[in-house]
Design an enzyme around this catalytic site. Structure first.
Site, PDB file in Angstrom:
ATOM      1  N   ASN A   1     120.580  16.930 -51.062  1.00 44.71           N
ATOM      2  CA  ASN A   1     121.403  15.719 -50.980  1.00 44.71           C
ATOM      3  C   ASN A   1     122.659  15.838 -51.832  1.00 44.71           C
ATOM      4  O   ASN A   1     123.728  16.165 -51.342  1.00 44.71           O
ATOM      5  CB  ASN A   1     120.575  14.493 -51.396  1.00 44.71           C
ATOM      6  N   ASP A   2     122.525  15.584 -53.137  1.00 45.79           N
ATOM      7  CA  ASP A   2     123.726  15.546 -53.982  1.00 45.79           C
ATOM      8  C   ASP A   2     124.450  16.892 -54.022  1.00 45.79           C
ATOM      9  O   ASP A   2     125.677  16.925 -54.183  1.00 45.79           O
ATOM     10  CB  ASP A   2     123.337  15.135 -55.410  1.00 45.79           C
ATOM     11  N   VAL A   3     123.723  17.999 -53.884  1.00 43.25           N
ATOM     12  CA  VAL A   3     124.361  19.326 -54.008  1.00 43.25           C
ATOM     13  C   VAL A   3     125.176  19.693 -52.769  1.00 43.25           C
ATOM     14  O   VAL A   3     125.823  20.731 -52.748  1.00 43.25           O
ATOM     15  CB  VAL A   3     123.316  20.425 -54.280  1.00 43.25           C
TER      16      VAL A   3
END
Length: 468
Positions: A395-397
């Site tokens: 997700n965030d990466v």
């Protein structure tokens, strides 16, 4: 019994094996050799220690039997997806062992020398003994909290309250003050137990405000703490093996911690005190400042059509792959597509998962070739020339907001450039945000196809349909 010189020489050989082991652990291709070298070094150090004269073997043998049973059972039964939890517990055990040995040494020397303990053992040994107890106990409870967060026993979200850092600061000051008082009067065992109690409390309070997204950094840091505690115990006991091993673990742990902080473009202080992952006004503002658009859900048949026409594929695994235990299905999909002439590679973000190297461990367990694994800096420029990127539970990466949205809490964090590929397929269970608490702009882009559902089942369905 062997002479002390021969024992020290054996410790030196052990230290060389440890250093060679660490060097080989730096690459997935040589990690198994690194483990074997390190195990050999530890075995040699243990044998040499048992050759010291004057030891009573009754309790040593009992301890070895109990430890062997617990360690072997854990190693056999633990699932690869639960390795972060196991590593957290091992860190805690290392800290607790150091603290208990230091406690035993304090009581032994206290009974022997009484009020003259400091003058007899020396100020340096007394200081390292106290540091071993303090660092070891806070490592123990901090690791237990990290385990509980990873296991879902307590919330993975940051747990904060007003004046949290002030309270932690008071505990640190009280611990230092009590340590000085023990230094002046070693016979006051009450102060010693108060130091232990405050250190245990500090371990809990220093880890609860850290969110699940920062667990890889926390585990690495606690590993470093356990090494420092071991080293301090080595100085207190004048044991060269403990000093060397503890120093190696402490130094490698802190270097790994700093590397991971750099990978997130955040300072260690921000990781420890920033309560990253708390839903904040910043996250809401980031969502408001982000691009508009709608999420487009697709069916298995749509994804199959894209994969059948691809000539190159990059798979980006994240914690979702670990949670779904989908690594073997992922490898099966990759193998099939390779047989069909598709170039298949895997892109690994440094902080993907819940411990350092989490994705590498899972893919290695699934027998994915090391040649197919690429670190972010080695593959990030290749996304723009890739037909398809398959994002599995990351997700965030992979959030482009880290590069484009200055109000985003992850702005400046190096991320994988997956949005530059011709088509991005995202496997995701729901639209819940990642640990940063913000929406992912990648999901709204025109070239992104969302396939909702359990990652393992989705990939198994893809393989089944592709094979006809």
């Amino acid at each position: 019994m062997l002479s002390q010189n021969f024992i020290n020489f054996t410790y030196l050989i052990s230290a060389i094996l440890f250093m060679l082991g660490l060097r080989n652990l730096s690459s997935p291709a040589t990690a198994r050799l690194g483990n074997k070298l390190s195990m050999s070094g530890m075995s040699l150090a243990i044998i040499a220690t048992l050759m010291v004269s004057g030891l009573s073997f009754k309790f040593i043998i009992i301890g070895i039997i109990i430890g062997t049973i617990i360690g072997a059972y854990s190693a056999i039964k633990v699932k690869m997806t639960s390795m972060p939890e196991m590593i957290a517990l091992f860190n805690g055990c290392g800290g607790a062992a150091s603290a208990l040995v230091a406690l035993s040494e304090f009581q032994l020397k206290g009974d022997l020398y009484g009020a003259g303990m400091v003058s007899q053992i020396g100020g340096f040994s007394m200081t390292t003994l106290l540091l071993s107890v303090i660092i070891g106990t806070l490592t123990f409870t901090g690791s237990i909290i990290a385990y509980a967060k990873l296991q879902g026993i307590i919330s993975g979200q940051p747990i904060t309250y007003t004046g949290q850092q002030f309270v932690n600061g008071l505990i640190v000051l009280a611990t230092v003050a009590l340590s000085v008082m023990i230094y002046q009067d070693p016979t006051n065992i009450t102060f010693f137990y108060l130091v232990i109690g405050l250190s245990l409390l500090l371990g809990v309070l220093s880890v609860i405000p850290i969110g699940g997204a920062d667990m890889p950094v926390v585990i690495s840091l606690l590993n470093s703490y356990s090494g420092v505690a071991v080293s301090m115990t080595g100085f207190a006991l004048n044991n060269n093996a403990l000093i060397i091993v503890g120093s190696l673990v402490g130094a490698s742990g802190i270097f790994l911690t700093m590397i991971m902080c750099e990978a997130m473009n955040r300072s260690l202080a921000n990781v420890l005190f920033g309560a990253f992952g708390t839903v904040s006004e910043g996250a809401a503002q980031a969502a408001a400042d982000g691009p508009g658009g709608s999420v487009k859900g697709y069916e298995i048949e749509d994804v199959i059509t894209v994969l059948e026409n691809a000539t190159s594929l990059i798979i980006v695994p994240g914690y979702g792959m670990a949670a779904a235990q989908a690594q073997h299905a992922v490898r099966e999909l990759g193998d099939y597509l390779e047989e069909e002439g598709v170039e298949v590679r895997y892109a690994i973000h440094p902080v993907a998962g819940r411990m350092p190297g989490h994705m590498n461990v899972l893919l290695a367990e699934a027998d994915v070739s090391y040649d197919q694994l690429f670190a972010m800096e080695d593959i990030n420029d290749d996304f723009s020339s890739t037909d398809v990127v398959l994002v599995i539970g990351a997700n965030d990466v992979v959030n482009p907001a880290a590069k484009t949205n200055e109000s985003s809490p992850i702005f400046g964090m190096p991320v994988l450039n997956v949005e530059e590929a011709q088509t991005v397929i995202v496997l995701k269970r729901s639209m819940n945000p990642g640990f940063a608490g913000i929406e992912n702009e990648l999901f709204l882009k025109d070239n992104t196809m969302m396939l909702f559902g359990d990652a393992k089942k989705s990939i198994q369905d893809l393989v089944s349909h592709l094979k006809g």
